[in-house]
Each structure stands twice: as C-alpha cells, then as structure tokens.
Design a protein around this motif. Structure first.
Motif, PDB file in Angstrom:
ATOM      1  N   ASN A 178      39.503  15.092  25.670  1.00 40.68           N
ATOM      2  CA  ASN A 178      38.203  15.398  26.269  1.00 40.68           C
ATOM      3  C   ASN A 178      37.961  16.906  26.129  1.00 40.68           C
ATOM      4  OD1 ASN A 178      35.895  15.707  27.793  1.00 40.68           O
ATOM      5  ND2 ASN A 178      36.537  14.258  29.372  1.00 40.68           N
ATOM      6  N   ILE A 179      37.554  17.294  24.942  1.00 40.30           N
ATOM      7  CA  ILE A 179      37.413  18.714  24.619  1.00 40.30           C
ATOM      8  C   ILE A 179      36.314  19.360  25.449  1.00 40.30           C
ATOM      9  CG2 ILE A 179      36.796  20.348  22.788  1.00 40.30           C
ATOM     10  CD1 ILE A 179      38.224  18.376  20.845  1.00 40.30           C
ATOM     11  N   ASP A 180      35.200  18.674  25.619  1.00 45.77           N
ATOM     12  CA  ASP A 180      34.082  19.256  26.368  1.00 45.77           C
ATOM     13  C   ASP A 180      34.496  19.602  27.795  1.00 45.77           C
ATOM     14  OD1 ASP A 180      32.448  19.040  24.184  1.00 45.77           O
ATOM     15  OD2 ASP A 180      31.472  17.190  24.847  1.00 45.77           O
ATOM     16  N   ALA A 181      35.148  18.669  28.492  1.00 46.18           N
ATOM     17  CA  ALA A 181      35.551  18.907  29.878  1.00 46.18           C
ATOM     18  C   ALA A 181      36.619  19.988  29.967  1.00 46.18           C
ATOM     19  CB  ALA A 181      36.066  17.613  30.502  1.00 46.18           C
ATOM     20  N   THR A 182      37.518  20.009  28.992  1.00 45.45           N
ATOM     21  CA  THR A 182      38.593  21.004  28.999  1.00 45.45           C
ATOM     22  C   THR A 182      38.044  22.407  28.803  1.00 45.45           C
ATOM     23  OG1 THR A 182      40.094  19.338  28.067  1.00 45.45           O
ATOM     24  CG2 THR A 182      40.805  21.633  27.983  1.00 45.45           C
ATOM     25  N   VAL A 183      37.189  22.554  27.813  1.00 46.94           N
ATOM     26  CA  VAL A 183      36.601  23.871  27.532  1.00 46.94           C
ATOM     27  C   VAL A 183      35.686  24.300  28.669  1.00 46.94           C
ATOM     28  CG1 VAL A 183      35.094  25.162  25.963  1.00 46.94           C
ATOM     29  CG2 VAL A 183      36.809  23.589  25.036  1.00 46.94           C
ATOM     30  N   ASP A 184      34.954  23.351  29.240  1.00 49.22           N
ATOM     31  CA  ASP A 184      34.074  23.680  30.367  1.00 49.22           C
ATOM     32  C   ASP A 184      34.877  24.221  31.541  1.00 49.22           C
ATOM     33  OD1 ASP A 184      31.413  23.588  31.704  1.00 49.22           O
ATOM     34  OD2 ASP A 184      32.400  22.121  32.979  1.00 49.22           O
ATOM     35  N   LEU A 185      36.035  23.610  31.809  1.00 48.95           N
ATOM     36  CA  LEU A 185      36.895  24.106  32.885  1.00 48.95           C
ATOM     37  C   LEU A 185      37.385  25.517  32.575  1.00 48.95           C
ATOM     38  CD1 LEU A 185      38.496  23.693  35.514  1.00 48.95           C
ATOM     39  CD2 LEU A 185      40.311  22.635  34.132  1.00 48.95           C
ATOM     40  N   ALA A 186      37.810  25.738  31.347  1.00 43.36           N
ATOM     41  CA  ALA A 186      38.317  27.057  30.962  1.00 43.36           C
ATOM     42  C   ALA A 186      37.257  28.135  31.134  1.00 43.36           C
ATOM     43  CB  ALA A 186      38.808  27.028  29.514  1.00 43.36           C
ATOM     44  N   ARG A 187      36.017  27.781  30.885  1.00 41.58           N
ATOM     45  CA  ARG A 187      34.933  28.757  31.003  1.00 41.58           C
ATOM     46  C   ARG A 187      34.592  29.077  32.452  1.00 41.58           C
ATOM     47  NH1 ARG A 187      31.185  25.919  26.289  1.00 41.58           N
ATOM     48  NH2 ARG A 187      32.048  27.091  24.500  1.00 41.58           N
ATOM     49  N   GLN A 188      34.977  28.185  33.383  1.00 42.38           N
ATOM     50  CA  GLN A 188      34.617  28.379  34.786  1.00 42.38           C
ATOM     51  C   GLN A 188      35.700  29.064  35.612  1.00 42.38           C
ATOM     52  OE1 GLN A 188      32.305  25.126  36.782  1.00 42.38           O
ATOM     53  NE2 GLN A 188      32.925  23.933  34.997  1.00 42.38           N
ATOM     54  N   ILE A 189      36.878  29.272  35.037  1.00 41.62           N
ATOM     55  CA  ILE A 189      37.969  29.894  35.779  1.00 41.62           C
ATOM     56  C   ILE A 189      38.539  31.057  34.974  1.00 41.62           C
ATOM     57  CG2 ILE A 189      38.542  27.758  36.982  1.00 41.62           C
ATOM     58  CD1 ILE A 189      40.865  27.363  35.073  1.00 41.62           C
ATOM     59  N   ASN A 190      39.354  31.877  35.630  1.00 43.63           N
ATOM     60  CA  ASN A 190      39.918  33.043  34.950  1.00 43.63           C
ATOM     61  C   ASN A 190      41.398  32.874  34.626  1.00 43.63           C
ATOM     62  OD1 ASN A 190      41.185  33.332  37.404  1.00 43.63           O
ATOM     63  ND2 ASN A 190      40.138  35.226  38.007  1.00 43.63           N
ATOM     64  N   MET A 191      41.813  31.622  34.381  1.00 40.32           N
ATOM     65  CA  MET A 191      43.186  31.315  34.009  1.00 40.32           C
ATOM     66  C   MET A 191      43.201  30.524  32.712  1.00 40.32           C
ATOM     67  SD  MET A 191      44.666  30.085  37.712  1.00 40.32           S
ATOM     68  CE  MET A 191      43.154  29.169  38.056  1.00 40.32           C
ATOM     69  N   PRO A 192      44.255  30.650  31.916  1.00 42.60           N
ATOM     70  CA  PRO A 192      44.361  29.832  30.706  1.00 42.60           C
ATOM     71  C   PRO A 192      44.442  28.351  31.065  1.00 42.60           C
ATOM     72  CG  PRO A 192      45.956  31.635  30.684  1.00 42.60           C
ATOM     73  CD  PRO A 192      45.390  31.583  32.061  1.00 42.60           C
ATOM     74  N   VAL A 193      43.976  27.508  30.147  1.00 43.37           N
ATOM     75  CA  VAL A 193      43.986  26.058  30.350  1.00 43.37           C
ATOM     76  C   VAL A 193      44.765  25.391  29.222  1.00 43.37           C
ATOM     77  CG1 VAL A 193      42.573  23.963  30.459  1.00 43.37           C
ATOM     78  CG2 VAL A 193      41.807  26.052  31.613  1.00 43.37           C
ATOM     79  N   ILE A 194      45.613  24.434  29.604  1.00 48.21           N
ATOM     80  CA  ILE A 194      46.332  23.600  28.645  1.00 48.21           C
ATOM     81  C   ILE A 194      45.678  22.225  28.658  1.00 48.21           C
ATOM     82  CG2 ILE A 194      48.541  22.547  28.016  1.00 48.21           C
ATOM     83  CD1 ILE A 194      49.889  24.847  29.566  1.00 48.21           C
ATOM     84  N   ALA A 195      45.318  21.728  27.488  1.00 53.94           N
ATOM     85  CA  ALA A 195      44.652  20.427  27.361  1.00 53.94           C
ATOM     86  C   ALA A 195      45.684  19.311  27.257  1.00 53.94           C
ATOM     87  CB  ALA A 195      43.753  20.418  26.123  1.00 53.94           C
ATOM     88  N   SER A 196      45.358  18.173  27.866  1.00 57.99           N
ATOM     89  CA  SER A 196      46.257  17.027  27.803  1.00 57.99           C
ATOM     90  C   SER A 196      45.466  15.737  27.971  1.00 57.99           C
ATOM     91  CB  SER A 196      47.318  17.128  28.907  1.00 57.99           C
ATOM     92  OG  SER A 196      48.160  16.000  28.915  1.00 57.99           O
ATOM     93  N   GLY A 197      45.935  14.692  27.296  1.00 56.25           N
ATOM     94  CA  GLY A 197      45.321  13.374  27.474  1.00 56.25           C
ATOM     95  C   GLY A 197      44.473  12.946  26.306  1.00 56.25           C
ATOM     96  N   GLY A 198      44.975  11.983  25.530  1.00 58.62           N
ATOM     97  CA  GLY A 198      44.150  11.335  24.530  1.00 58.62           C
ATOM     98  C   GLY A 198      44.203  11.875  23.120  1.00 58.62           C
ATOM     99  N   VAL A 199      44.989  12.911  22.850  1.00 60.05           N
ATOM    100  CA  VAL A 199      45.046  13.454  21.485  1.00 60.05           C
ATOM    101  C   VAL A 199      45.355  12.323  20.510  1.00 60.05           C
ATOM    102  CG1 VAL A 199      46.333  14.943  19.915  1.00 60.05           C
ATOM    103  CG2 VAL A 199      45.723  15.777  22.188  1.00 60.05           C
ATOM    104  N   LYS A 200      44.527  12.208  19.476  1.00 59.80           N
ATOM    105  CA  LYS A 200      44.722  11.110  18.519  1.00 59.80           C
ATOM    106  C   LYS A 200      45.039  11.572  17.104  1.00 59.80           C
ATOM    107  CE  LYS A 200      39.773  10.465  17.421  1.00 59.80           C
ATOM    108  NZ  LYS A 200      38.666   9.485  17.401  1.00 59.80           N
ATOM    109  N   GLY A 201      44.879  12.871  16.827  1.00 57.72           N
ATOM    110  CA  GLY A 201      45.180  13.331  15.480  1.00 57.72           C
ATOM    111  C   GLY A 201      44.911  14.808  15.300  1.00 57.72           C
ATOM    112  N   ILE A 202      44.990  15.259  14.060  1.00 54.49           N
ATOM    113  CA  ILE A 202      44.889  16.681  13.748  1.00 54.49           C
ATOM    114  C   ILE A 202      43.522  17.251  14.086  1.00 54.49           C
ATOM    115  CG2 ILE A 202      44.133  16.382  11.359  1.00 54.49           C
ATOM    116  CD1 ILE A 202      46.794  18.895  12.652  1.00 54.49           C
TER     117      ILE A 202
END
Length: 242
Positions: A178-202
């Motif tokens: 869920n790239i949109d939700a992950t990036v949206d969270l990163a833009r709203q906080i001042n901490m790095p974000v690690i993405a997880s859940g659902g990666v299907k390929g390169i």
C-alpha cells in the motif's frame, strides 16, 4: 532504502501468515538459522524477525530460534513480537539484536516505549499496524479506534528510530504494498517509515525507493521471496541504486 527479508516464527518454524491470521500460516522452512544464513548469502545486511507466538502471548515464545538466527546472521537484526517490558528489551539488546520493534505496548503503554527509546537511542522501532486506517494490536487480533497517524505522532521527538507501517489486510497476500498510505504517513510525521505488507515483486521495491527522500527508510518482504516472485539480491541492488 533498506530491503529487509522477513523471518516470521511460529512454533519454531519460518512461516508467513495471510492477513495476520495465525490459522492461515504457510510453512516455508523448518530451520530459521539456515534461512537467515541463506538471506545473508544473497547479500542481505539487514533482517526482520518476528516472534508471532510472542506477539499473541505478550512475551517471547521462540527465543531459541531467535538466538540461533543471531548466531547465524552477521548483519543487523530487527526483532519484534512480545516485547512489552524492560527485561525483554535489555535481554535482546545484550544478545546482539540491533533494533526492537514494539507494537501493542506503543498503544497501551506509550511511556514505556518512550523510556526505552530514550535509553536505547536508535534502537526502538514503533510498529503501527493498520486495518482500514486504524491501529491493530495483540498480534493483529484486535482493532482499536485510534487512527494510524495519531499513534505515530505520539512518538515524534521521543527518540524512536523509525515507524514500521503494515497494512494488515495486504500482509502475506501478494496484493502489492500500500504505497499511497505508506508515503502519506511518511509525509505527515517527522520520522522515517518502513513499509510492510503485500510486497509482490520488484515493482514494489522500485516504487517505494522513489520515495526514499520523503522518509521511506526501508521495506519488509517475505512471501514474495519465498515463492520466487522477488529475487532478494536484485531487490537489494535496486534499492541501493535508487
């Protein structure tokens, strides 16, 4: 951007769950230490390990398997699952874990998490697991009424190393991160974000790496690697290059 291959532990075996359901576990390996060594041989310098039984029990349940992984993997290990008191935190850091991921306690005992983050600088990651935008706890068995971004903001300026964001509904489902939700969270906080859940390929790795300068520190992937949909060495090279 860091690619974290994942080792999820259930009854001492390497598994992946579907949507966080312990009754929908697929076993991929019986020897977690051997799997960790295999990831290292493919170029992994970082490893994400989860004690799934511990997440539900509230205390470590796969300690012997984790200790074997520590012995087999020379890189940095990020460990989560059942970490809810100082004794557990101190034990894992003493044994050589680089970072600890705390989820349930972040919602139910935030002062404990802040204390650990201040004491073990750079060593605490807060897991923010989401069902439809709200925080899931107790190994994803319960859903709270707190929005994801509100929980993350509790720990701004608390010394937390990163926020680990998981879209539970996609985890282990190969639906794509869920790239949109992950990036949206990163833009709203001042901490790095690690993405997880659902990666299907390169493609997921490529897309996320494009947002590294907006706060995406890394991505966790498990099933895609185990099922041959993602070559770990290629993913690491792409993430480093981008």
């Amino acid at each position: 951007m860091i690619v974290f291959p994942a080792i999820d532990l259930k009854n001492g075996q390497v598994v992946r769950l579907a949507e966080g359901d312990m009754n929908r576990a697929t076993i991929y390996a019986g020897n977690p230490a051997k799997q960790a060594a295999a990831f290292a041989a493919q170029g992994a310098e970082f490893l994400h390990v989860v004690d799934l039984d511990g997440a539900f029990a509230g205390k470590p349940e796969n300690a012997s398997a984790v200790e074997a992984i520590i012995d087999a993997f020379d890189g940095h290990i990020q460990l989560g699952g059942g970490i809810r008191n100082r004794e557990t935190v101190e034990r894992w850091f003493t044994l050589g874990v680089s970072r600890l991921v705390i989820g349930t306690a972040a919602l139910k005992d935030p002062e404990f998490v802040k204390d650990m983050a201040h004491e073990f600088e750079g060593g605490i990651v807060v897991a923010v697991d989401a069902w439809d935008g709200f925080v899931a706890t107790e190994g994803w068995a319960e859903v709270s009424d707190m929005p994801v971004v509100d929980l993350a903001r509790r720990f701004e300026d608390a010394g937390v190393a990163s926020i680990l964001f998981t879209d539970v509904g996609r985890d282990g489902m190969l639906k794509g991160c869920n790239i949109d939700a992950t990036v949206d969270l990163a833009r709203q906080i001042n901490m790095p974000v690690i993405a997880s859940g659902g990666v299907k390929g390169i493609d997921d790795i490529h897309m996320l790496s494009n947002f590294a300068d907006e706060g995406i520190e890394g991505v966790i992937t498990g099933r895609a690697i185990f099922e041959g949909r993602l070559d770990l060495a290629t993913a690491i090279a792409m993430a480093e290059r981008n």
